[in-house]
Design a protein around this motif. Structure first.
Motif, PDB file in Angstrom:
ATOM      1  N   MET A 437       0.765  -1.112  -0.239  1.00  0.00           N
ATOM      2  CA  MET A 437      -0.412  -0.145  -0.207  1.00  0.00           C
ATOM      3  C   MET A 437       0.413   1.160  -0.033  1.00  0.00           C
ATOM      4  O   MET A 437       1.710   1.130   0.335  1.00  0.00           O
ATOM      5  N   ALA A 438       0.448   2.738  -0.447  1.00  0.00           N
ATOM      6  CA  ALA A 438       1.000   3.506  -0.695  1.00  0.00           C
ATOM      7  C   ALA A 438       1.379   3.941   1.411  1.00  0.00           C
ATOM      8  O   ALA A 438       0.213   3.901   1.574  1.00  0.00           O
ATOM      9  N   ILE A 439       1.791   4.959   1.377  1.00  0.00           N
ATOM     10  CA  ILE A 439       1.406   5.753   2.974  1.00  0.00           C
ATOM     11  C   ILE A 439       0.634   6.157   2.639  1.00  0.00           C
ATOM     12  O   ILE A 439       0.141   7.064   2.383  1.00  0.00           O
ATOM     13  N   GLN A 440      -0.110   6.125   3.937  1.00  0.00           N
ATOM     14  CA  GLN A 440      -1.544   5.765   4.529  1.00  0.00           C
ATOM     15  C   GLN A 440      -1.978   6.348   5.953  1.00  0.00           C
ATOM     16  O   GLN A 440      -1.690   6.168   6.709  1.00  0.00           O
ATOM     17  N   LYS A 441      -2.784   6.979   6.120  1.00  0.00           N
ATOM     18  CA  LYS A 441      -2.965   7.664   7.027  1.00  0.00           C
ATOM     19  C   LYS A 441      -4.022   7.646   7.634  1.00  0.00           C
ATOM     20  O   LYS A 441      -5.480   7.768   7.520  1.00  0.00           O
ATOM     21  N   TYR A 442      -3.921   6.739   8.847  1.00  0.00           N
ATOM     22  CA  TYR A 442      -4.895   5.775   9.809  1.00  0.00           C
ATOM     23  C   TYR A 442      -4.639   6.564  10.691  1.00  0.00           C
ATOM     24  O   TYR A 442      -3.628   5.767  11.806  1.00  0.00           O
ATOM     25  N   ASP A 443      -5.336   6.979  11.331  1.00  0.00           N
ATOM     26  CA  ASP A 443      -5.304   7.660  13.372  1.00  0.00           C
ATOM     27  C   ASP A 443      -5.522   6.700  14.011  1.00  0.00           C
ATOM     28  O   ASP A 443      -5.852   5.705  14.056  1.00  0.00           O
ATOM     29  N   ILE A 444      -4.802   6.472  14.958  1.00  0.00           N
ATOM     30  CA  ILE A 444      -4.624   5.548  16.604  1.00  0.00           C
ATOM     31  C   ILE A 444      -5.934   6.171  17.201  1.00  0.00           C
ATOM     32  O   ILE A 444      -5.419   7.458  17.922  1.00  0.00           O
ATOM     33  N   ARG A 445      -6.636   5.132  17.794  1.00  0.00           N
ATOM     34  CA  ARG A 445      -7.582   5.112  19.487  1.00  0.00           C
ATOM     35  C   ARG A 445      -6.106   5.050  20.619  1.00  0.00           C
ATOM     36  O   ARG A 445      -6.230   4.084  20.787  1.00  0.00           O
ATOM     37  N   ARG A 446      -6.104   6.088  21.101  1.00  0.00           N
ATOM     38  CA  ARG A 446      -5.935   6.328  22.582  1.00  0.00           C
ATOM     39  C   ARG A 446      -6.662   5.570  23.453  1.00  0.00           C
ATOM     40  O   ARG A 446      -8.030   4.957  23.141  1.00  0.00           O
ATOM     41  N   PRO A 447      -6.225   5.315  24.738  1.00  0.00           N
ATOM     42  CA  PRO A 447      -7.108   4.951  25.923  1.00  0.00           C
ATOM     43  C   PRO A 447      -8.210   5.689  26.378  1.00  0.00           C
ATOM     44  O   PRO A 447      -9.216   4.976  26.636  1.00  0.00           O
ATOM     45  N   ASP A 448      -7.843   6.701  26.057  1.00  0.00           N
ATOM     46  CA  ASP A 448      -8.794   7.454  26.823  1.00  0.00           C
ATOM     47  C   ASP A 448     -10.070   7.944  25.858  1.00  0.00           C
ATOM     48  O   ASP A 448     -11.133   9.259  26.082  1.00  0.00           O
ATOM     49  N   GLY A 449     -10.024   7.503  24.125  1.00  0.00           N
ATOM     50  CA  GLY A 449     -10.888   7.329  23.748  1.00  0.00           C
ATOM     51  C   GLY A 449     -10.493   7.878  22.420  1.00  0.00           C
ATOM     52  O   GLY A 449     -11.251   8.278  21.133  1.00  0.00           O
ATOM     53  N   THR A 450      -9.715   8.997  22.811  1.00  0.00           N
ATOM     54  CA  THR A 450      -8.995   9.894  21.197  1.00  0.00           C
ATOM     55  C   THR A 450      -8.307   9.430  20.517  1.00  0.00           C
ATOM     56  O   THR A 450      -8.063   8.295  20.832  1.00  0.00           O
ATOM     57  N   PHE A 451      -7.833  10.325  19.345  1.00  0.00           N
ATOM     58  CA  PHE A 451      -7.515  10.174  18.421  1.00  0.00           C
ATOM     59  C   PHE A 451      -6.365  10.689  18.069  1.00  0.00           C
ATOM     60  O   PHE A 451      -6.029  12.057  18.285  1.00  0.00           O
ATOM     61  N   GLU A 452      -5.240   9.623  17.633  1.00  0.00           N
ATOM     62  CA  GLU A 452      -4.114  10.473  17.542  1.00  0.00           C
ATOM     63  C   GLU A 452      -3.269  10.211  15.980  1.00  0.00           C
ATOM     64  O   GLU A 452      -3.401   8.931  15.591  1.00  0.00           O
ATOM     65  N   GLU A 453      -2.963  11.008  15.411  1.00  0.00           N
ATOM     66  CA  GLU A 453      -2.831  11.289  14.213  1.00  0.00           C
ATOM     67  C   GLU A 453      -1.726  10.263  13.828  1.00  0.00           C
ATOM     68  O   GLU A 453      -0.407  10.138  13.883  1.00  0.00           O
TER      69      GLU A 453
END
Length: 751
Positions: A437-453
C-alpha cells in the motif's frame, strides 16, 4: 512481486494450534490420556465390541424380518390372486343364473306352473355354457319339477334339506352353495348356483338351480401362477375341502373348518403363517384369503424347503453375518492401533507444545510491527512492537475483527484508512499475492478514546497452505509519521534526521517502482482482456447467428418434412444458441465493469432502486410483489456501476420469489458501527449456507436451469463492482426462508 517475511514469523504460523482451538482439539488430550492406559484400552475395546455386536444383532433381526416379510408377501399375493379369480368366476355364473331366471317367457311359464315347457327354454344352456353340468327347476318348497338333462327318479323329490335351498330361501337372493354330492347317478361332487324366479308382480314362483362340477375349478386355478412345490386348495362356505390342486381326483368331502388355517381365514380374512403343517407333515408357508362376497376361501401352501425367496434370504443373512464378523475384527484392530497412535501422538503434541511456546515468545519479541490475520480479518497474533505502536493490549484485540479494533477517526470526515486497508486485504484474498500500500494516514485510538494522527507504510502478505489456499494474512507496517511530519516542515540541519529521511525516501522509491511495474502488468492484462472481449463480441456471435438463422429456416421451410422429434431437436438448438448469446453478453458486461473508468459522486441508491423495480414491473406486470425501499439511501461511488449492481441483486430477488404467493423484497441499510452495509432482502427460496462460498464465482449456480433460468454471472458482476469501490459483499440465507445480500461501501466523504 515477492515480499520478505521474517522467517521466525513463518515458522510460528506453521505451528499447530495458533488459532482458537475447536472443541475437538480441546477433547483430544483427555482422549489420548485415556487410551494410553492399558486397562482403559481394554475397557474401550470391550465397549466398542459390545456396541458393534448389539448394533449387528439389532440390524440382523430387522433385516431378517424384512426379508421374511418379502418372501411371505409373495405367498399371500398368490392366495389373494386366486381368491380374486374365483370371485370373478362366481360373479359370472351368478350373472348367468340371474339372466336366465329373469327371461320374460321363462318366468311367465314358471308362474303358470308349466314346468316342462319352461325347462325346454333352457335346453341349450349346458351346450352353450359347458361349465354348467346340469340345471333344474324347483318350486318354492324345494320340490324338483323339471331338469336338464332329465334323470330318472328325481322329479318330485323334495330338496328342502339341501344347503342351497336354505341359502336362497333366507332372503330370496342369488346364492352359491357349499360342496355336496348330488343325489342322481353318477354321484359327483358339485356346488349349486341358485337364483329365485319371480313373477312380473315380484312374487317368488320358483327356483332355478345350476349345478357345476367341482372339477371344473381345475381350469380356473390353472390361471394362477404358482411357485416350485406350491399347491392351492379351496374350502367352501362351510369350511369343507372343495378342491385340492395336488389331489384333484379325490371324491371325499373333508371338513376342514376346525383346522387353524381355516379358522384364521374366517377371523382375519387374509394372511400368511409359517410353521409345521400337520396335513403335509413338514414346515410350510401357508397363505390364505377369503373369496369376497361368497364365504369360500383359498389356501396357497408351499414347503419352506422349496421357497426360493427364503433360500435367497438365508443366503443374504449368511453374507451379512460374515460382514459383521469382519467389522468386529476391524474395529478391534482399529482400537488397538488407535491406542498406539494415541501414545505416539501424545509424545509428539508435547514436543509441539514446547516448540510452539518457544516460537510464540520469539514472534512476540520481534522488533518489527506485525499483525497476523485470519482470512475473515480476525486478529490471530500480534507482536509486542505492534502493540506498543498502536497503544493496545494483546488480550484486548486477539480474536476480534480488525476494523472493530482499528476504526476510522470519526472526527476526520476524509478518513480513508479503513476503506483502503480493506481493499488491499481483499486483493490479497482474491489474488493470493502480496499487496504493498501507499503511505496511509490511519489515526490510532488512544486508551482515553481520543485519536492520535499517524501515518503508516503497510504491506499485506498471504501465508498459503495446501492447494494455495490462504491460511493467514501478515499485516506488516512501518510507522512513518515522523517522516511525513518532517517533510511538511522546513528542512533542519540534524544529520540524524537527514539520514532517516534519505532511508525512508529510498524505501518509498523502491515501493513506487514495484507499484509502477505492477501497473504496467495490469495495463497489459487489460489490453489482452479488451482484445478477448472484441473476439467474443464479433467472432463468436457470427456462428451463433448462423446456427440460429439456419435452424429457424429449417423449421419454417421444411416443417412438413420433419417429424415432431426433428422439430424438437431444432427448437433445442435455437434455445442453446440463445443461451450462448446470453452467456456472451454477461461475460462482456463482467469484463466492462472491471475495466470501466470510475467517476465517484454521491449516488441516490433509493432512486436507482425505484427505477430498477419499475423496469421489473413493466416486464412482468402480472406479478404482485411488495417492494419496500428505504428512502434517503446514499453512497459515494460510480452511479452506472452501482445501478448494474442493484439490477443484478433486485432481479435475483424478483426471480427467486417467483413461487411465493406473497412475495416481498426490501432494500435498506444496517449500521454496525464499524461499517454501513446496504442490503437486499427477499422471502424467496433461499439457499444452503454450506454453498455460500460458490455464490460469487462466475458461472456458479445453486439451482437448476429448469427451476430458475440464468447464466450465473450476475453475482460475480456485483462482487467486482463492490470490490472496485473498496467495499465487500456477502450473503446470509436459509433454504425456503429467503436470502439477504449485503454490500458495504466506503463512508461518504461528503457526509
Amino acid at each position: 512481486m515477492r515480499v520478505s517475511v521474517h522467517p521466525t514469523l513463518l515458522l510460528y504460523l506453521r505451528q499447530p494450534g495458533i488459532c482458537v482451538m475447536t472443541d475437538l482439539a480441546k477433547l483430544r488430550p483427555s482422549v489420548v490420556s485415556l487410551l494410553t492406559h492399558s486397562s482403559t484400552r481394554w475397557i474401550v475395546l470391550s465397549l466398542v465390541s459390545a456396541a458393534v455386536v448389539g448394533t449387528a444383532a439389532y440390524s440382523y433381526r430387522e433385516i431378517h424380518n424384512e426379508l421374511t416379510a418379502v418372501a411371505l408377501s409373495r405367498r399371500e399375493a398368490v392366495a389373494q390372486l386366486a381368491a380374486a379369480t374365483l370371485a370373478e368366476k362366481f360373479s359370472r355364473v351368478v350373472d348367468v343364473a340371474v339372466s336366465l331366471a329373469t327371461r320374460v317367457r321363462f318366468r311367465d311359464l314358471v308362474a303358470e306352473g308349466n314346468w316342462d315347457e319352461a325347462i325346454e327354454i333352457m335346453r341349450a344352456v349346458p351346450k352353450d355354457l359347458p361349465q354348467i353340468e346340469r340345471l333344474f327347476l324347483a318350486d318354492v318348497s324345494g320340490t324338483l319339477k323339471a331338469d336338464i338333462p332329465a334323470l330318472p327318479g328325481v322329479r318330485g323329490m323334495n330338496f328342502a334339506f339341501r344347503e342351497w335351498y336354505q341359502g336362497v330361501r333366507r332372503d330370496w337372493r342369488p346364492y352359491i352353495s357349499s360342496v355336496y354330492k348330488r343325489t342322481a347317478a353318477p354321484q359327483l361332487n358339485v356346488f349349486a348356483v341358485v337364483a329365485p324366479v319371480k313373477s312380473a308382480a315380484g312374487n317368488v314362483v320358483g327356483i332355478l338351480v345350476l349345478q357345476i362340477r367341482i372339477d371344473s375349478l381345475i381350469e380356473w386355478i390353472k390361471t394362477v401362477a404358482t411357485d416350485r412345490g406350491e399347491f392351492i386348495y379351496l374350502v367352501d362356505s362351510k369350511g369343507q375341502l372343495a378342491f385340492h390342486s395336488r389331489h384333484p381326483g379325490s371324491g371325499d368331502i373333508v371338513n376342514l373348518s376346525e383346522t387353524p388355517v381355516v379358522q384364521k381365514m374366517r377371523l382375519d380374512g387374509h394372511g400368511v403363517t409359517v410353521g409345521f403343517e400337520p396335513g403335509e407333515q413338514e414346515d410350510s408357508i401357508v397363505a390364505y384369503a377369503l373369496v369376497p362376497g361368497y364365504g369360500w376361501g383359498v389356501v396357497a401352501q408351499q414347503p419352506m424347503r422349496a421357497s426360493r425367496a427364503l433360500a435367497a434370504r438365508d443366503d443374504q443373512l449368511r453374507r451379512l453375518l460374515t460382514g459383521y464378523g469382519l467389522v468386529l475384527l476391524l474395529s478391534a484392530a482399529a482400537i488397538l492401533l488407535a491406542s498406539r497412535v494415541a501414545v505416539a501422538r501424545q509424545r509428539a503434541e508435547t514436543e509441539l507444545l514446547r516448540n510452539r511456546t518457544i516460537f510464540e515468545n520469539l514472534f512476540e519479541s520481534l522488533p518489527g510491527l506485525y499483525l497476523v490475520l485470519a482470512p475473515d480479518f480476525k486478529i490471530v497474533a500480534v507482536s509486542d512492537a505492534y502493540l506498543k505502536a498502536t497503544m493496545t493490549k494483546r488480550e484486548e484485540i486477539v480474536g476480534r475483527y480488525l476494523f472493530d479494533v482499528f476504526p476510522d477517526n470519526p472526527d476526520d470526515p476524509g478518513a480513508t484508512g479503513t476503506a483502503n486497508l480493506r481493499a488491499s486485504l481483499d486483493r490479497v484474498r482474491r489474488t493470493a499475492a502480496a499487496d504493498t500500500m501507499a503511505i496511509q494516514k490511519y489515526d490510532i485510538r488512544r486508551p482515553d478514546g481520543t485519536f492520535e494522527e499517524r501515518y503508516w507504510s503497510p504491506i499485506n502478505s498471504p501465508v498459503l497452505g495446501v492447494g494455495n489456499r490462504i491460511e493467514y494474512i501478515i499485516h506488516r507496517v512501518e510507522d512513518v509519521t515522523g517522516f511525513v511530519r518532517q517533510k511538511s516542515q522546513p528542512a533542519g540541519n540534524a544529520a540524524e534526521m537527514r539520514a532517516r529521511m534519505e532511508q525512508m525516501e529510498a524505501e518509498i522509491f523502491q515501493s513506487s517502482q514495484k507499484v509502477q511495474a505492477a501497473n504496467q502488468q495490469l495495463k497489459a492484462a487489460n489490453q489482452e482482456l479488451e482484445a478477448f472481449s472484441y473476439s467474443v463480441s464479433h467472432d463468436l456471435r457470427a456462428p451463433l447467428r448462423a446456427i440460429d438463422g439456419f435452424s429457424q429456416a429449417l423449421l419454417e421451410d421444411y416443417a412438413d418434412k420433419l417429424d415432431d422429434a426433428g422439430k424438437n431437436y431444432l427448437q433445442r438448438v435455437r434455445a442453446g444458441a440463445t443461451r450462448m448469446g446470453e452467456l456472451i453478453d454477461d461475460m462482456l458486461q463482467l469484463s466492462r465493469v472491471t475495466r470501466a473508468e470510475m467517476r465517484r459522486e454521491t449516488v441516490d441508491l433509493s432512486a436507482l432502486a425505484e427505477s430498477v423495480v419499475a423496469d421489473l414491473r413493466r416486464i412482468e406486470p402480472q406479478r404482485q410483489v411488495e417492494v419496500a425501499i428505504q428512502s434517503g439511501l446514499q453512497a459515494e461511488g460510480d452511479a452506472k456501476l452501482l445501478r448494474i449492481a442493484l439490477v443484478n441483486l433486485l432481479s435475483n430477488a424478483w426471480k427467486f420469489t417467483g413461487r411465493q404467493p406473497a412475495a416481498r423484497i426490501e432494500l435498506g441499510v444496517r449500521d454496525t458501527g464499524s461499517e454501513r452495509a446496504f442490503y437486499v432482502r427477499d422471502n424467496g427460496v433461499g439457499f444452503d449456507m454450506a454453498y455460500a462460498d460458490k455464490l460469487f464465482g462466475a458461472f456458479q449456480r445453486l439451482h437448476a436451469m429448469s427451476e430458475f433460468p440464468g447464466t450465473g454471472i450476475g453475482l460475480a458482476t456485483v462482487q467486482r463492482i463492490i470490490n472496485r469501490h473498496g467495499g465487500r459483499v456477502w450473503a446470509e440465507a436459509a433454504v425456503n426462508q429467503g436470502a439477504t445480500f449485503f454490500f458495504a461501501l466506503p463512508a461518504n466523504r461528503t457526509a
